[in-house]
Scaffold this motif. Sequence first.
Motif, PDB file in Angstrom:
ATOM      1  N   TRP A 194     -16.086  -1.092 -11.218  1.00 15.55           N
ATOM      2  CA  TRP A 194     -15.472   0.262 -10.926  1.00 15.55           C
ATOM      3  C   TRP A 194     -16.058   1.461 -11.736  1.00 15.55           C
ATOM      4  N   LEU A 216     -10.054  -3.285  -1.231  1.00 15.90           N
ATOM      5  CA  LEU A 216      -9.901  -4.778  -0.863  1.00 15.90           C
ATOM      6  C   LEU A 216      -9.348  -5.390  -2.086  1.00 15.90           C
ATOM      7  N   ASP A 217      -9.898  -5.153  -3.380  1.00 17.02           N
ATOM      8  CA  ASP A 217      -9.141  -5.755  -4.546  1.00 17.02           C
ATOM      9  C   ASP A 217      -7.444  -5.460  -4.521  1.00 17.02           C
ATOM     10  N   ALA A 256     -18.058  -9.988  -9.835  1.00 17.01           N
ATOM     11  CA  ALA A 256     -18.854  -8.923  -8.999  1.00 17.01           C
ATOM     12  C   ALA A 256     -20.409  -8.772  -9.649  1.00 17.01           C
ATOM     13  N   THR A 269      -7.194   3.074  -9.141  1.00 15.11           N
ATOM     14  CA  THR A 269      -6.745   1.746  -8.594  1.00 15.11           C
ATOM     15  C   THR A 269      -5.850   1.182  -9.412  1.00 15.11           C
ATOM     16  N   THR A 327     -15.485  -5.815  -6.610  1.00 12.42           N
ATOM     17  CA  THR A 327     -16.490  -5.496  -5.593  1.00 12.42           C
ATOM     18  C   THR A 327     -16.224  -4.418  -4.601  1.00 12.42           C
ATOM     19  N   ASP A 328     -14.933  -4.141  -4.463  1.00  8.08           N
ATOM     20  CA  ASP A 328     -14.532  -3.283  -3.526  1.00  8.08           C
ATOM     21  C   ASP A 328     -12.955  -2.963  -3.759  1.00  8.08           C
ATOM     22  N   GLU A 365     -12.381   5.809 -10.460  1.00 10.08           N
ATOM     23  CA  GLU A 365     -11.950   4.919  -9.390  1.00 10.08           C
ATOM     24  C   GLU A 365     -11.051   3.804 -10.091  1.00 10.08           C
TER      25      GLU A 365
END
Length: 363
Positions: free
Chosen positions: A195, A169-170, A22, A203, A165-166, A199
Amino acid sequence: MKIAAIKIGKVSIPLKKPFKTALRQVNSAEDIIIKVIADTGEIGFGNAPPTAVITGDSQDSIIAAIRDTIGPKLIGMDVDNLEEIMSAIDTSMLHNSSAKAALDIAVYDLFGKLHGIPLYKLFGGYRNAMETDLTISVNAPEEMVRDSLEAVAEGYKALKLKVGTDAALDIKRVQAIREAVGYDVKIRLDANQGWKPKEAVRTIRKFEDMGLDIELIEQPVKAHDFKGLKYVTDNVQTDIMADEAAFGTYEVFQLLAMEACDLINIKLMKAGGLHNAIKIAHFAETMGVECMMGCMLESKVGITAAASIAASKKIITRADLDAAVLLAEDPVVGGVSFSKNQLIIPDAPGLGITDVKGWQEIC
């Protein structure tokens, strides 16, 4: 045995595959390797990879710190007087932890050679072999699945997946890899500060609800955000590891006092070398917090030094020391060897390193 000279050089080693996190992408390891030369002619090897986005140290700053400020203070010092030498390294200038680490490693290498003892025995001798994971760079899910399956086929039983990074998507990345490798393989995630605290909690709870069986998650939030790290640690079931936040001895002391993380990742380039890494391990052991021994993109010089600490201490229960495996070639003669996912620490004195092929002297 006294320190007579310090030579600074470099090696440039291509990676087998681009290393993506990242924070950065790296295609080759551009490592500073130093030689601390004793008046007996014996050589101690040290290593410092420039990792400006994490340590703030560039190749030029490492060279300048060793050549102009720290190195000259060590000339004429007795290698047996480790306390005085390490104090001189630590107090010579603020920050510049990679330059300090390179000198620290080389001096310890000389000390081990002087007394005929391998460093892992000098530091505690708990074991002479240890399992390492393999890092999977952050990419599209299908590419990460392919790299993960290759790693498992090569004998790795623990994978460290780069994420951050996302977040959405992670989740897809991790789910796809877990389905591909099954549940006999340990999965560790490294978000590299990618993150925000809430967030991260959302996640990680998603990973937990999906039953993806994540062993640990490394540095989910910004390094300076100790409160955010504690918030994540307190609000998920998965173990949280501090990496960039656990920079040196003072930061680790703060994290442990706050109970801001479940695990500590020790890296020589953050700590400023082996002597501070030992302090961190002892801090953590006092608080009952297990450690991982990690690395930047060191050559096998730095990896051997890190493996010597990892093997020596019972509190260091995990190793992420795969950097030398990621390199397309190995210029280091001697040092740690690899057998699938196992690091084998040599019984030769010091680091057990005798030469670095392709070493180009700078000054």
